[in-house]
Design an enzyme around this catalytic site. Structure first.
Site, short mmCIF file in Angstrom:
data_model
loop_
_atom_site.label_atom_id
_atom_site.label_comp_id
_atom_site.label_asym_id
_atom_site.label_seq_id
_atom_site.Cartn_x
_atom_site.Cartn_y
_atom_site.Cartn_z
CE LYS A 170 -4.32 -1.97 1.49
NZ LYS A 170 -3.93 -3.41 1.63
C1 LIG Z 1 -4.52 -4.51 1.01
C2 LIG Z 1 -3.73 -5.75 0.85
C3 LIG Z 1 -4.05 -6.75 -0.10
C4 LIG Z 1 -5.30 -6.68 -0.96
O1 LIG Z 1 -5.27 -5.67 -1.93
P1 LIG Z 1 -6.65 -5.16 -2.59
O2 LIG Z 1 -6.24 -3.98 -3.40
O3 LIG Z 1 -7.53 -4.78 -1.43
O4 LIG Z 1 -7.22 -6.27 -3.39
C5 LIG Z 1 -3.21 -7.84 -0.21
N1 LIG Z 1 -2.11 -7.97 0.56
C6 LIG Z 1 -1.77 -7.05 1.50
C7 LIG Z 1 -0.56 -7.28 2.34
C8 LIG Z 1 -2.55 -5.91 1.67
O5 LIG Z 1 -2.20 -5.00 2.60
#
Ligand SMILES: *Cc1c(COP(=O)(O)O)cnc(C)c1O
Length: 463
Positions: free
Chosen positions: A110
């Protein structure tokens, strides 16, 4: 490039307005009015670009209200906080390629989007001489990426609620050790759900929202999707160069459909099936894998898994894909979403299913499979996967054929030491987390009441 809402209720707006609006005011999600059409020559000219230069090429296709020098500088600043020179390095481990998205400040993917979004907010707020108070609730993992996205920024304050003593000690430290004046950690005496309910309630108080310039950083902001398109394109070229291939597949551990939707857009941009297909991998919370495999989008109960960032019941970005599936028909999309809100289910006909299956295959990965993959991947390749990445890798290996399979690694395994330890024994803590031990922290413990949170924002907003 102008932006419209998936529900058709707003006049086309600029990139800047789309970023600042977040959720469309008609309740829909914002999308570019059309996708740019790239020539083969343009695409081929991107083959050897560095990450930041490629990011400029991709992002500038979708912005026409930022001067080139400003956008380049903003990109440079956003990725200067990453510790790897390639920003998102990709390397072969055993039969698959691992695309490491966790070299940002909080060791999760993120950061790629939130470092960029924080700088965009600062840039646009400065231009307007405006300010913003960001309010959000976290169950542990995403709060720190949001905090690191805006710490120390002018004109922005961030208030993040987390459930007191119900996040892991490392997660708590990642948030509360940030001492910048504009960061406020509020530990509420209640559950994550009560935190979310408080945030929702406060956002629904439109007078308060307006008066205090409330903003959100959740996964529906278009700029987050946009920043994520870049690493699909980047790793496509890296892997094609190293493998002498012209096509690849991707496997994506999926929760809210944000990351894989960026992959879908990358697939469209690159044309000619350079990206052949996307493997949509879910944990036991499988609403999206059921959608791909059965053509039914229906909510179930959320169960807690060892990949908590994917424990979702409704995928907040699904509506964006639905709009494509409905051939850009906003009325139909609005009707579908209203019907889903009423019945908690949407069914798709065989034509729609064929189109879905042209882009996606899916797999639901169980808890024992996650642990087994972490273990076998470590034994075979001496490489440690975090539980989210392991969901993607499990599905990727089962769909692997002659084409290269690029697996998105969405978190550093050190963030989920207990799960990883169960699979392969205890591992050393990564330096970026080890240095947090014993650091000074700042956090307010408060009752789980929206009035208390409002008072807090109000009091601070006067200063
Ligand atoms: C948020 C997240 C995901 C999922 O991503 P999306 O965009 O919500 O599908 C997968 N792995 C981790 C470690 C995350 O923080």
């Amino acid at each position: 490039m102008k932006y419209i809402s998936t529900r058709g209720g707003i006049a086309p707006i600029s990139f800047k307005d789309a970023v600042m609006m977040g959720l469309a005011t008609d309740g829909g999600l914002l999308l570019p009015q059309s996708l740019p059409k790239l020539s083969d020559k343009t695409i081929e000219s991107w083959h050897n670009l560095e990450y930041q230069d490629l990011a400029y090429e991709v992002i500038s296709l979708f912005t026409d209200d930022m001067p080139e020098a400003d956008l380049r500088q903003l990109i440079a600043k956003s990725y200067a906080s990453f510790t790897h020179p390639d920003i998102t390095p990709v390397a072969k481990h055993g039969e698959v390629h691992i695309l490491e998205l966790f070299h940002g400040p909080t060791l999760a993917f993120k950061d790629v989007a939130l470092q960029f979004l924080g700088n965009l907010f600062e840039y646009f707020l400065r231009a307007d001489k405006a300010r913003m108070n960001i309010l959000g609730a976290t169950s542990g993992d995403t709060g720190s990426a949001a905090i690191y996205g805006v710490r120390g920024k002018e004109r922005i304050k961030i208030f993040i609620l987390h459930p007191h003593k119900r996040v892991s000690p490392i997660q708590e430290l990642q948030m509360t050790s940030v001492l910048d004046d504009n960061v406020f950690n509020l530990a509420i005496q209640g559950s994550f759900d009560s935190g979310q309910a408080i945030v929702k309630e406060i956002f629904n108080d439109l007078d308060f929202k307006k008066k205090h310039h409330l903003g959100a950083v959740n996964s529906i902001n278009w700029a987050r999707i946009l920043a994520q398109i870049v690493y699909y394109v980047y790793s496509y070229f890296r892997v094609c160069n190293s493998e002498g291939s012209e096509q690849v597949d991707f496997t994506v551990p999926t929760g809210n459909f944000g990351d894989i939707f960026a992959g879908f857009l990358a697939k469209r941009l690159l044309t000619a099936k350079r990206i052949r297909r996307l493997v949509l991998a879910t944990n036991e919370n499988d609403i999206l894998s059921r959608f791909v495999s059965q053509g039914v989008y229906a909510t179930g109960d959320v169960s807690q898994t060892c990949s908590p960032s994917m424990d979702i019941q409704v995928a907040s970005n699904f509506e964006r894909y639905l709009y494509f599936l409905n051939d850009f028909d906003a009325d139909r999309t609005r009707n579908d979403m209203e019907s889903f809100a009423a019945n908690a289910v949407l069914r798709f006909d065989s034509t729609a299913c064929d189109r879905v299956n042209d882009d996606f295959v899916s797999q639901r990965v169980t808890e024992p499979e996650i642990i087994a993959t972490i273990k076998s991947f470590y034994e075979k390749n001496n490489y440690v996967l975090d539980p989210h990445t392991a969901v993607g890798v499990t599905a990727g290996i089962s769909h692997k054929d002659k084409l290269p399979m690029i697996c998105l690694a969405t978190a550093h395994p050190g963030k989920f030491g207990d799960v990883v330890g169960r699979a392969i024994g205890p591992q050393p803590l990564p330096d970026a987390l080890a240095v947090l031990e014993g650091k000074k922290t700042r956090c307010e413990v408060i009752p789980a009441k929206s009035t208390v949170v409002k008072d807090f924002i109000e009091r601070d907003d006067k200063l």
